[in-house]
Scaffold this motif. Structure first.
Motif, short mmCIF file in Angstrom:
data_model
loop_
_atom_site.label_atom_id
_atom_site.label_comp_id
_atom_site.label_asym_id
_atom_site.label_seq_id
_atom_site.Cartn_x
_atom_site.Cartn_y
_atom_site.Cartn_z
N VAL A 177 8.63 -18.19 -0.87
CA VAL A 177 9.48 -18.89 -1.83
C VAL A 177 10.19 -17.85 -2.68
CG1 VAL A 177 8.01 -20.94 -1.91
CG2 VAL A 177 7.62 -19.09 -3.54
N PHE A 178 11.28 -18.27 -3.28
CA PHE A 178 12.00 -17.42 -4.23
C PHE A 178 12.65 -18.32 -5.28
CE2 PHE A 178 15.15 -14.72 -6.10
CZ PHE A 178 14.57 -13.46 -6.06
N PRO A 179 12.53 -17.95 -6.56
CA PRO A 179 11.82 -16.82 -7.14
C PRO A 179 10.32 -16.85 -6.83
CG PRO A 179 13.33 -17.78 -8.73
CD PRO A 179 13.27 -18.72 -7.57
N PRO A 180 9.66 -15.70 -6.89
CA PRO A 180 8.25 -15.66 -6.51
C PRO A 180 7.40 -16.56 -7.39
CG PRO A 180 9.16 -13.44 -6.73
CD PRO A 180 10.18 -14.38 -7.28
N ASP A 181 6.35 -17.12 -6.80
CA ASP A 181 5.42 -17.95 -7.54
C ASP A 181 4.80 -17.12 -8.66
OD1 ASP A 181 3.79 -20.00 -8.32
OD2 ASP A 181 2.35 -19.77 -6.68
N SER B 88 20.59 -17.29 -12.68
CA SER B 88 21.79 -17.42 -11.86
C SER B 88 21.44 -17.50 -10.37
CB SER B 88 22.75 -16.25 -12.11
OG SER B 88 22.13 -15.02 -11.77
N VAL B 89 20.20 -17.86 -10.08
CA VAL B 89 19.69 -17.90 -8.71
C VAL B 89 19.36 -19.34 -8.34
CG1 VAL B 89 17.78 -17.22 -7.21
CG2 VAL B 89 18.79 -15.56 -8.76
N LEU B 90 19.73 -19.75 -7.15
CA LEU B 90 19.31 -21.04 -6.61
C LEU B 90 17.99 -20.84 -5.88
CD1 LEU B 90 22.68 -22.45 -5.20
CD2 LEU B 90 21.49 -23.15 -7.28
N PRO B 91 16.89 -21.43 -6.36
CA PRO B 91 15.60 -21.26 -5.67
C PRO B 91 15.67 -21.74 -4.23
CG PRO B 91 15.27 -22.19 -7.87
CD PRO B 91 16.75 -22.22 -7.60
N HIS B 92 14.83 -21.15 -3.38
CA HIS B 92 14.77 -21.59 -1.99
C HIS B 92 13.36 -21.43 -1.46
CE1 HIS B 92 15.27 -17.21 -1.10
NE2 HIS B 92 14.57 -17.50 -0.03
N VAL B 93 13.08 -22.12 -0.37
CA VAL B 93 11.80 -22.06 0.31
C VAL B 93 12.08 -21.75 1.77
CG1 VAL B 93 11.79 -24.56 0.70
CG2 VAL B 93 9.64 -23.28 0.84
N VAL B 94 11.25 -20.87 2.35
CA VAL B 94 11.35 -20.50 3.76
C VAL B 94 10.22 -21.17 4.52
CG1 VAL B 94 11.37 -18.59 5.42
CG2 VAL B 94 12.40 -18.30 3.16
N LEU B 95 10.56 -21.95 5.55
CA LEU B 95 9.59 -22.73 6.32
C LEU B 95 9.39 -22.10 7.69
CD1 LEU B 95 11.01 -26.26 5.44
CD2 LEU B 95 9.11 -25.06 4.34
N THR C 40 13.41 -18.91 11.07
CA THR C 40 12.79 -19.72 10.03
C THR C 40 13.82 -20.72 9.51
OG1 THR C 40 13.40 -18.05 8.38
CG2 THR C 40 11.16 -17.94 9.27
N ALA C 41 13.32 -21.79 8.93
CA ALA C 41 14.19 -22.76 8.28
C ALA C 41 14.19 -22.50 6.78
CB ALA C 41 13.72 -24.18 8.57
N VAL C 42 15.33 -22.69 6.15
CA VAL C 42 15.47 -22.42 4.71
C VAL C 42 16.06 -23.65 4.04
CG1 VAL C 42 16.50 -20.92 2.96
CG2 VAL C 42 15.85 -19.98 5.18
N VAL C 43 15.43 -24.08 2.95
CA VAL C 43 15.95 -25.18 2.14
C VAL C 43 16.25 -24.61 0.76
CG1 VAL C 43 15.51 -27.47 1.18
CG2 VAL C 43 14.58 -26.86 3.43
N ILE C 44 17.46 -24.87 0.25
CA ILE C 44 17.93 -24.31 -1.02
C ILE C 44 18.03 -25.42 -2.05
CG2 ILE C 44 19.71 -22.86 -2.07
CD1 ILE C 44 20.71 -22.23 0.73
#
Length: 604
Positions: A65-69, A77-84, A182-186
């Protein structure tokens, strides 16, 4: 080393989730003149189901994940995202009730400050009860009313302001290929500065209609229930906790693995070689202070060929000038012996192997014997070889033996080091000392010591919040200042939550720290100082990756949401391409921020 990074708009499963029927028909007829049978038709029907994750995700599905847990960096100014880990996951179900090509069924929602909804666990049977709006799910095969599910109840007024539209959903998920896929959701919302934020990966399966997300009745205090599949938390506090700042701080503290000079002429020569004073209990019970140095050295190793010893005291070295003992090699030998004895299976294998070796060495084969004499297999067993190979890479060696004084590795520092092959040799000699009782045993082991690779091994120890905050951290070593001579990594492993050990085969001339491709984040450009808040910009990339045009300044939504579709259309216009062809892959390519790399170079 630079990997190719490819973006794909989607990766749909071959068979969508659901129940299927397959019918097989076979006609049997005569084929003259070869066969003559009665015309017969055989047929059978079978049903099967394709199931998929719906209310929970298996462990390991979320790769990063980003930003880091738990991160504390400035990410406003960052859109968080998760890598699946599974590339088809966002497209295995649909945001619409019945459509195979509808937007993904996963959305990433950001809640800042006091907005954070509490997470609770209910059962599938009670999912639609409790006062929060959610359609009662039609259970699929294998799902039971008693199955637990995690949910959040969000105020309707907040949710409708942050929930992405159906066109936005389609652009907020993509597939990324960098070695593997990998799949990424933003997310579509920027975190608020100065407060903590919680991000939830939620299911929106069947929750969208012609007018967008179906949030239920608009009544005072209305709540909407969402199934949450994963979540993490971070805070936007300071730029000093972001990746480039943390690594640059390490650069300021890069030094050899040693304590600073003390000003004492008798002690400083030892300190400069990586020694530290430690409390030492003598075999007779007395106490003293001695010099200890582990496997990490900053200079040449002392000449010492005393292998095959029977006690660690034989490896003690006395320095008259300092009036102190050097216990480094003695400690390595004793540690190796204790580690072998701790692994009883390996200890038995060592003892049996050495007994066979002694029998082979002592066999006296008479000349002219009429029968063949079966040889004695005295090769090292595989489990012993694997155990010694791990020890040679310091696996299993306690942290205290590697870093005997905390001052050797202060917080937020990097220390460069060299592996002492003689320390490793004594460690392995102690590990194979099981069964060494008589002088003949010691002499036999002295003549045939365990093989030790004496070629140079260099590396670094890193102690920093960078280690837990960026689990995908990549470390590359090179023999020279350029990338023409990459070094083979022997061990890149955490020794503790905040300490990373990096060992390379060869002499390190350059060390690079960088983020993995999946750690590269998506961001926008805040307005320059003096301009009104609530707006953002973005500099685009040309086809060859060089800086391209900039889009006109865009307005954020009332809750800090990014107008994804409007932003995508503005990008397409600036790049002179059709908006209909500007899919989620093209959007991700323009939104991603290149990860920074920090390089350390050897100066001498």
């Amino acid at each position: 080393m630079v990997e190719d990074l490819t973006f794909l708009a989607y990766r749909r499963p071959s068979l969508p989730v659901g129940d299927y029927t397959i019918k097989v028909v076979q006609d049997l007829r005569s084929v003259a003149p070869a066969t003559a049978v009665d015309a017969t038709t055989f047929e059978t029907t079978r049903t099967f189901s394709v199931s998929g994750d719906r209310f929970t995700l298996p462990p390991g599905t979320v790769r990063s994940v980003f930003p880091p847990d738990g991160g504390l960096g400035e990410h406003s100014s960052v859109l968080p995202h998760v890598v699946l880990d599974r590339t088809t996951l966002p497209w295995e179900r649909s945001a619409y009730a019945a459509s195979a090509t509808a937007p993904p069924w996963l959305a990433l929602l950001v809640f800042s400050g006091d907005e954070q909804p509490p997470r609770k666990t209910v059962t599938l049977g009670t999912l639609a009860s409790g006062g929060a709006s959610i359609p009662a799910p039609a259970l699929e095969r294998g799902q039971n009313a008693s199955d637990p599910v995690n949910v959040i109840d969000v105020p309707r007024s907040l949710l409708v302001s942050i929930m992405p539209g159906p066109d936005d959903l389609g652009r907020l998920a993509h597939v990324r290929r960098a070695g593997d896929e990998t799949a990424v959701v933003i997310a579509n919302r920027l975190p608020a500065p100065g407060v903590s934020s919680t991000v939830h990966l939620v299911s929106v399966e069947g929750r969208y209609g012609a007018s967008g997300f179906q949030a239920g009745p608009d009544t005072p205090g209305a709540l909407v229930r969402l199934v949450t599949l994963a979540s993490w938390r971070f805070s936007c506090v300071s730029k000093e906790h972001t990746f480039p700042y943390l690594v640059r701080a390490l650069a300021h503290g890069g030094r050899p693995f040693r304590l600073p000079d003390s000003g004492e002429p008798a002690a400083d020569p030892f300190l400069r070689q990586g020694y530290v004073p430690v409390a030492h209990t003598l075999r007779q019970g007395g106490r003293t202070a001695s010099w200890y140095r582990g496997p990490f050295v900053t200079g040449d190793s002392p000449a010492d060929s005393r292998f095959g010893v029977r006690t660690p005291d034989e490896l003690l070295r006395y320095h008259p000038s300092a009036g102190m003992l050097d216990i480094g090699y003695a400690a390595a030998w004793q540690l190796g012996r204790l580690l072998t004895l701790q692994h009883t299976t390996v200890a038995r294998s060592v003892h049996t192997w050495k007994r066979r070796r002694a029998m082979a060495d002592g066999r006296d084969e008479p000349s002219g014997h009429p029968l063949d004499i079966v040889g004695i297999d005295d090769t090292m067993p595989d489990d012993v070889k694997d155990f010694l190979d791990d020890l040679a890479r310091l696996r299993g060696v306690p942290y205290r033996y590697l870093v005997p004084d905390e001052r050797l590795l202060p917080v937020e520092t990097i220390r460069f080091l060299r592996l002492d092959p003689r320390w490793i040799a004594h460690l392995l000699d102690g590990a194979t000392s099981v069964g060494r009782v008589t002088r003949a045993d010691a002499e036999r082991d002295r003549l045939r010591p365990p093989p030790v690779d004496t070629s140079p091994v260099t590396g670094a120890l890193i102690r920093s919040d960078l280690v837990p905050g960026y689990p995908g951290l990549l470390v590359d070593g090179y023999a020279s200042a350029d990338e023409s001579e990459p070094l083979r990594p022997l061990r890149l492993e955490r020794l503790s939550p905040t300490v990373l050990l990096c060992l390379f085969k060869g002499v390190l001339g350059r060390l690079d720290l960088r983020q993995a491709p999946e750690e590269q984040h998506f961001g926008v450009e805040p307005p320059p100082e003096g301009q009104a808040a609530g707006r953002f910009g973005k500099t685009l990339r040309a086809a060859d990756g060089s800086p391209g045009p900039s889009i006109p300044s865009q307005s954020l939504g009332a809750s800090g949401t990014v107008p994804v579709t409007a932003l995508s259309n503005a990008m397409a216009a600036a790049l002179n391409v059709s908006p209909s062809t500007f899919d989620s892959a093209a959007f991700a390519r323009q939104m991603i921020e290149t990860a920074e790399r920090v390089t350390f170079l050897r100066t001498s």
